[in-house]
Design an enzyme around this catalytic site. Structure first.
Site, mmCIF file in Angstrom:
data_model
loop_
_atom_site.group_PDB
_atom_site.id
_atom_site.type_symbol
_atom_site.label_atom_id
_atom_site.label_comp_id
_atom_site.label_asym_id
_atom_site.label_seq_id
_atom_site.Cartn_x
_atom_site.Cartn_y
_atom_site.Cartn_z
ATOM 1 N N TRP A 195 0.907 -1.206 -0.052
ATOM 2 C CA TRP A 195 -0.085 0.105 0.080
ATOM 3 C C TRP A 195 0.846 1.269 -0.116
ATOM 4 C CZ3 TRP A 195 -0.579 3.986 3.758
ATOM 5 C CH2 TRP A 195 -1.623 4.910 3.257
ATOM 6 N N ASP A 362 -16.534 10.216 -3.344
ATOM 7 C CA ASP A 362 -15.941 9.003 -2.964
ATOM 8 C C ASP A 362 -16.467 8.385 -1.810
ATOM 9 O OD1 ASP A 362 -13.438 7.428 -2.132
ATOM 10 O OD2 ASP A 362 -12.638 8.348 -3.822
ATOM 11 N N ARG A 439 -9.606 -4.019 6.879
ATOM 12 C CA ARG A 439 -10.431 -3.094 6.950
ATOM 13 C C ARG A 439 -11.690 -2.998 7.345
ATOM 14 N NH1 ARG A 439 -12.073 1.576 2.578
ATOM 15 N NH2 ARG A 439 -10.860 3.428 3.489
ATOM 16 N N LYS A 472 -15.893 5.220 -9.795
ATOM 17 C CA LYS A 472 -14.774 4.549 -9.383
ATOM 18 C C LYS A 472 -14.760 3.409 -8.397
ATOM 19 C CE LYS A 472 -10.919 5.964 -6.005
ATOM 20 N NZ LYS A 472 -10.508 6.930 -5.092
ATOM 21 N N TRP A 473 -14.425 2.400 -9.103
ATOM 22 C CA TRP A 473 -14.716 0.676 -8.448
ATOM 23 C C TRP A 473 -13.492 0.495 -7.588
ATOM 24 C CZ3 TRP A 473 -17.845 -3.052 -11.527
ATOM 25 C CH2 TRP A 473 -17.908 -4.401 -10.970
ATOM 26 N N ASP A 474 -13.650 0.446 -6.490
ATOM 27 C CA ASP A 474 -12.531 0.155 -5.537
ATOM 28 C C ASP A 474 -12.845 -0.977 -4.928
ATOM 29 O OD1 ASP A 474 -10.670 0.917 -3.512
ATOM 30 O OD2 ASP A 474 -11.450 2.332 -2.644
ATOM 31 N N ASN A 476 -10.832 -2.954 -1.407
ATOM 32 C CA ASN A 476 -10.001 -2.622 -0.240
ATOM 33 C C ASN A 476 -9.408 -3.725 0.307
ATOM 34 O OD1 ASN A 476 -9.442 0.352 -0.549
ATOM 35 N ND2 ASN A 476 -11.616 0.459 -0.527
ATOM 36 N N CYS A 522 -9.771 0.769 -8.934
ATOM 37 C CA CYS A 522 -9.002 1.276 -7.776
ATOM 38 C C CYS A 522 -8.637 0.090 -6.826
ATOM 39 C CB CYS A 522 -9.694 2.349 -7.054
ATOM 40 S SG CYS A 522 -9.055 3.028 -5.561
ATOM 41 N N ASP A 544 -2.612 5.397 -3.526
ATOM 42 C CA ASP A 544 -3.135 6.398 -2.682
ATOM 43 C C ASP A 544 -2.114 7.349 -2.302
ATOM 44 O OD1 ASP A 544 -5.757 5.757 -2.290
ATOM 45 O OD2 ASP A 544 -5.358 4.406 -0.509
#
Ligand code: DGJ
Length: 724
Positions: A195, A362, A439, A472-474, A476, A522, A544
């Protein structure tokens, strides 16, 4: 571009842009690698075949003991169980329990147009050779696909493994290709990271045995990227032969280079065989992901340009690839999840007139999401934050003639969510075990159709009902606790590949249903930066970490494979939120302009002068955007190895270029920084207005020039070079 079978030589020649790939069928019936490199004529390559190395290898039935050696042939698709002890591309467990495999040439086809892989992304178009192999005893077959192009120096490879028999078998390995390279005098370059420090370059000398990179996390590139550069030890950025392999794949992968006993190198890879078994019922087949193999005799830079052309001309969605990109203001670093409609409107108002044309909202807009602990999966607006719903803010943004972008994390679910309370089995994991958190969230089991249907329906409704222009396709977190409720026990080890297939199905059904929506990939920054994602999403959030100094390395290494236009690069505030570094706004802009640029800071806190400055930056960017979209990249200074980062982007007709030079640290008596320009036409005359220089391409590329840096740390200069 052409594919030819020279019958007298039993050899296939594939000629692409500046490259030739040659393979032949040997006396046993195995397809053997002969050559991949700069274009050659079809003179027969018998004189390049190995002799001598018989070192106690097995002899195939019918061949003379002692005369035939597997070591003397480089495999096009190595298999395990008979006499080849090199890394196999395929390992099959037959219904009898044995793992013997003997894939012999059966026939070939030459297709004028490559068929798409059903359910998986792959290069579009290109003339294609298909070699059909078959094991006569077990009835397992493999079709090897080779595609060449007349506008990029790459070859696309993949395999389809087929069960022609009448009982099931199990694949314990199903790679996409094998390819030999002569000798072992190579340096292997791979990309590792984490990251906020994605894709660091690492180079080691090739040796006997196996060098590998892989992922076991159902995602492609958080720690290691699906890429391997294979560079003869004399090759540099600008000179010499350079090979690169990357996979168009977004799940657990492996790539290996093996120094074998003959003194040669064999490259192979594809779906990671770690925790992998695929049951192939009678009559079924398995498609493997496509591998892209680039070659250039213009050094590592030439290899990158070959990949960039391939990605732009044949992989990235043609609808968007050359289109002017949205210039985004994203609210993440401005507000994190602490916002309301008024705050968002204020951000939008603050950038009026700057040329920023897209506002991206976001994380934090849905359900009760004020922190990372909840609400993923519940894609319903948080009416307390967004009074009037999403529609109100979307309409406001549209009324300002800007586009509206929205963040989703479609593959995820929070434990504290309505979705998880209703369907705990939707999350990957065993019902009898507690799952790992990352997360504070779980991953949805997108190998299941019902789960995918839920995601497609909810995400598509939000997009459609609210006139969303940009997504925006994240993603995590990665997959742990691999277990899919409802899937048979003997198919649980199919999970990682099924995750990729599920992801691609989601992309197909969401991207295709919204053809005018621009999608950005993303994954906690750039942890899933790969060709599979780029097939659907024309650009990906690179990291990031938007600190200009760290970005020089992240963008430099990402550009080894991916074109500049695929990298989202935002200008953020200082002190930087990730590392507290302070750099000048002009430096941040210069580095962020080497990609698809945008902004990610609280613009309501900027002075009128600073806002005006943003307007100027956007205008400057627009002037060179064409170069970023279509130009050729020439890297000059490598920030992993020096105090400098210098890149040029040159138009295809060589009439225009930009040069961005950056110096990390200065001192009281800084060295004179000389560079030789690259990629220009030596016969053309150029003007560099910023320096009042008029000189030929020959002069600029041979005598070079001195860069005038202001005497500061983290400083950059940009020169525009135009033909006169
Ligand atoms: C990780 C992304 O990289 C960020 O840009 C931001 O979208 C956050 N996720 C939101 O949770």
């Amino acid at each position: 571009m052409s594919i030819t079978f020279e019958k007298s030589q039993n050899t296939f020649y594939l000629d692409g842009k500046g490259v030739t790939y040659a393979l032949y069928i040997n006396e046993v019936g195995y397809p053997c690698h002969m050559y991949f490199g700069a274009e050659i004529t079809h003179d027969g390559l018998r004189h390049t075949r190995g002799v001598g190395r018989t070192s106690r290898t097995a002899t195939p039935p019918g061949m003379d003991v002692g005369k035939y050696s597997y070591q003397n042939y480089l495999p096009e698709y190595a298999f395990f169980g008979t006499g080849d002890f090199r890394e196999p591309a395929v390992v099959v467990e037959n219904s009898t329990g044995d793992r013997i495999c003997d894939l012999l040439y059966d026939s070939y086809e030459i297709l004028p147009e490559k068929p798409a892989i059903v359910g998986m992304p792959s290069m579009r178009g290109g003339e294609t050779l298909v070699i059909h192999l078959r094991d006569k005893i077990s009835n397992i077959g493999a079709d090897l696909y080779y595609t060449v192009y007349d506008d990029c120096s790459v070859i696309a490879r993949r395999a389809v493994i087929r069960n022609y028999g009448d009982t099931a078998c199990r694949l314990h390995r199903a790679y996409s290709f094998s390819m030999g390279l002569p000798g072992q005098d190579y340096n292997i370059t791979t990309l590792h990271g984490g990251w906020a420090c994605e894709r660091n370059m690492e180079t080691i000398p090739m040796h006997h045995g196996v060098v590998s990179v892989d992922s076991k996390r159902c995602s492609s590139s958080d720690t290691l990227s699906p890429f391997m550069g294979i560079f003869p030890s004399t090759t540099s950025e600008h000179l010499g032969d350079a090979y690169g392999v990357c996979l168009i794949y977004s799940s657990s992968f492996v790539l290996t280079a093996e120094g074998v006993v003959s003194g040669d190198t064999v490259i192979t890879g594809g779906i990671n065989d770690f925790n992998f078994t695929w049951k192939l019922e009678a009559g079924e087949s398995l498609e493997t992901p496509e591998a892209l193999i680039a070659f250039s005799d213009e050094g590592i830079g030439g290899m990158s340009r070959a990949f960039h052309d391939a990605y732009r001309n044949h992989l990235i969605n043609p609808r968007f690839v050359n289109q002017s990109r949205p210039i985004v203001i994203n609210n993440w670093e401005a507000t994190y999840m602490d916002f309301d409609t008024d705050k968002l409107k204020a951000i939008v108002d603050s950038v009026a007139g700057t040329g920023i044309d897209t506002f991206v909202l976001d994380d934090g807009w849905f359900r009760v999401r004020d922190d990372e602990f909840c609400s993923l999966g519940d894609w319903k607006v948080n009416g307390n934050k967004l009074v009037g719903g999403l529609k109100a803010i979307v309409e406001y943004v549209h009324s300002k003639e800007m586009r509206f972008g929205l963040w989703f994390e479609p593959e995820m679910v929070s434990e504290d969510s309505d979705l998880f309370r209703e369907h705990p089995d939707y999350a990957i994991g065993m019902p009898t075990r507690e799952r790992c958190y990352t997360r504070h969230q779980f991953v949805l089991d997108i190998t299941r159709e019902d789960v995918r249907d839920y995601i497609v329906n909810t995400v598509n409704s939000v997009i459609r009902d609210n006139n969303i222009d940009y997504v925006k396709w994240d993603c995590n977190r990665h997959v742990t606790d691999v277990y899919s409720v409802g899937r048979e026990a003997d198919r649980q080890a199919e999970f990682a590949h099924r995750y990729a297939l599920g992801l691609y199905d989601l992309c197909e059904r969401i991207v295709n249903a919204n053809p005018n929506v621009f999608f950005e990939g993303c994954s906690s920054g750039g942890a899933r930066f790969d060709g599979g994602i780029l097939y659907y999403f024309p650009q990906i959030w690179t990291s990031d970490n938007s600190d200009a100094e760290d970005r020089t390395r992240i963008q430099y290494s990402t550009s080894l494979i991916y074109p500049l236009s695929s990298m989202s690069c935002h200008i953020s505030t200082v002190p930087n939120h990730q590392n507290n570094r302070v750099t000048k706004m002009s430096t941040r802009a210069d580095i962020a302009h080497l990609g698809a640029t945008g902004y990610e800071l609280d613009t309501t806190k900027l002075s009128a002068e600073e806002i005006e400055n943003i307007g100027k930056q956007v205008e400057e960017y627009k002037q060179t955007e064409e170069l970023i979209l279509r130009g050729d990249l020439y890297r000059i200074d490598n920030p992993f190895e020096s105090n400098f980062f210098t890149e040029m982007v040159v138009s295809k007709d060589k009439s225009e270029a930009i040069l961005c030079a950056y110096r990390r640290q200065t001192n009281a008596n800084p060295e004179i920084k000389r560079i030789r320009l690259s990629g220009l036409d030596k016969r053309k005359m150029y003007r560099i207005a910023e320096r009042d220089i008029t000189a030929s391409g020959a002069t600029l590329m041979n005598a070079g020039m001195v860069i005038h840096f202001p005497n500061e740390d983290y400083i950059s200069v940009v020169y525009h070079i135009r033909e006169i």
